[in-house]
Design a protein around this motif. Structure first.
Motif, short mmCIF file in Angstrom:
data_model
loop_
_atom_site.label_atom_id
_atom_site.label_comp_id
_atom_site.label_asym_id
_atom_site.label_seq_id
_atom_site.Cartn_x
_atom_site.Cartn_y
_atom_site.Cartn_z
N MET B 1 -72.99 -29.67 -1.72
CA MET B 1 -73.19 -28.86 -3.06
C MET B 1 -72.33 -29.11 -3.94
N LYS B 2 -72.64 -28.86 -5.15
CA LYS B 2 -71.83 -29.38 -6.39
C LYS B 2 -71.46 -28.08 -7.40
N GLY B 39 -76.99 -30.46 -12.77
CA GLY B 39 -77.50 -30.25 -11.42
C GLY B 39 -76.53 -29.55 -10.66
N ASP B 41 -74.82 -26.52 -8.47
CA ASP B 41 -75.45 -25.46 -7.66
C ASP B 41 -74.78 -24.21 -8.00
N ALA B 42 -73.57 -24.30 -8.67
CA ALA B 42 -72.58 -22.97 -8.85
C ALA B 42 -71.86 -23.58 -10.16
N GLY B 78 -78.75 -18.25 -10.10
CA GLY B 78 -77.37 -19.14 -9.75
C GLY B 78 -76.06 -18.52 -9.78
N ASN B 187 -74.99 -12.28 -8.08
CA ASN B 187 -74.92 -13.62 -8.06
C ASN B 187 -73.71 -14.11 -9.24
N ARG B 217 -69.83 -22.10 -1.01
CA ARG B 217 -70.44 -23.08 -0.36
C ARG B 217 -71.46 -22.59 0.57
N VAL B 220 -74.56 -21.34 -1.19
CA VAL B 220 -75.50 -22.08 -1.74
C VAL B 220 -76.21 -22.88 -0.53
N GLU B 221 -75.40 -23.37 0.44
CA GLU B 221 -76.22 -24.08 1.49
C GLU B 221 -77.16 -23.31 2.27
N ARG B 224 -80.33 -23.07 0.69
CA ARG B 224 -81.24 -24.30 0.70
C ARG B 224 -82.13 -24.32 2.07
#
Lengths: 74, 225
Positions: B1-2, B39, B41-42, B78, B187, B217, B220-221, B224
């Motif tokens: 993740m980014k 791009g 993710d957080a 997000g 969030n 992390r 977010v993961e 997905r």
């Protein structure tokens, strides 16, 4: 037009700055001072004074914790 | 993740936030004048004194171009973490309820302190246990959390009071000893203490702050999968 915006902490919200000033005054011999509150003054020239309220709500004051008062000069 | 870490003129904790984020994923700095979140993710809104904290802390940063994108990103669900000045910015942006006022001790104060996790089910605290104590430093002059009584009661019912100062640790006078709150959707989280300064026992005396980054992390993961 010259405008002044007076911004002060909302009533009921703890104002440590005001309290500190209130405690400092008797130490200098000034008795009988109560209800001291410290706020901010914004002075500005505006072409359209009708916009002042919106300026205050969006930027100059935080309406959640501050009251403001607009004073138009001349 | 980014992770995307914002940088405003006057930010000072963005590099530590970047380092903390890189311990669990990729991370990149995002300049306040750009709208591209690259791009991420957080998003982390870091500590410091954005735009000199002129007028009120966070009041001007809230209108930075990058914040328009962050507000859209948060509205789409997000994850956004605001730390210290970042918390102030998120409150000013109305992404979080309430406001931060001057400390009741009227001083800039730095302390390593203990936080208690009040909600361990959320996106930012899922690696913590309910009631767990985290040792994390705080350093600020404007950290007194305030919201009106009605708002606080609704936040309590909705589980938005995520972190509080342990007994004896609330130096700033926050109502209800509140140290960190989320929005209703969960969030967006803001907190005054600095998890990014507590990621390495050797230099911080505690690595408890990593739990916040690790939680992000996993969230977010998990999303997905």
């Amino acid at each position: 037009m010259r405008a002044r915006v007076l911004i002060r902490p909302k009533a009921g919200i703890l104002d440590p700055q005001g309290e500190a000033v209130e405690r400092a005054l008797p130490a200098l011999g000034f008795e009988g001072v109560t209800n001291v509150h410290v706020g901010r003054l914004v002075e500005l020239d505006v072409e359209d004074p009708a916009q002042l309220e919106s300026m205050c709500d969006k930027l100059l004051a935080n309406p959640l914790v501050e009251d403001y008062e607009v004073v138009l000069d001349g | 993740m980014k992770f995307g870490v914002l940088r405003f003129p006057g930010s000072c904790d963005e590099v530590d936030a970047l380092d903390a984020a890189r311990r669990v994923g990729d991370a990149e700095l995002l300049w306040h004048g750009d709208r591209d979140l690259k791009g991420a993710d957080a998003i982390i809104v870091p500590g410091g004194f954005s735009y000199g904290d002129y007028l009120r802390a966070g009041a001007i940063a809230r209108f930075a171009p990058v914040m328009e994108s962050v507000i859209d990103f948060a509205s789409d669900g997000g994850l956004v973490l605001g730390i210290c000045n970042g918390f102030q910015v998120l409150c000013e942006a109305r992404l979080l309820p309430g406001a931060l006022l001057g400390n009741t001790n009227r001083r800039f104060t730095f302390r390593q302190l203990e936080l208690e996790v009040l909600n361990s089910g959320g996106a930012f605290t899922r690696t913590c246990a309910l009631g767990e104590r985290l040792s994390i430093p705080a350093k600020h002059a404007w950290g007194r959390y305030y919201a009106d009584a009605e708002t606080l009661a609704a936040m309590d019912r909705a589980g938005q009071l995520v972190l509080r100062y342990a007994e004896g640790e609330n130096f700033n006078g926050s109502l209800g000893d509140i140290a960190g709150v989320s929005n209703e959707q969960g969030n967006v989280l803001g907190l005054m203490p600095h998890p990014e300064h507590a990621v390495d026992e050797l230099i911080g005396g505690s690595a408890d702050g990593l739990k916040i980054f690790e939680s992000i992390r996993l969230t977010v993961e998990g999303a997905r999968v």
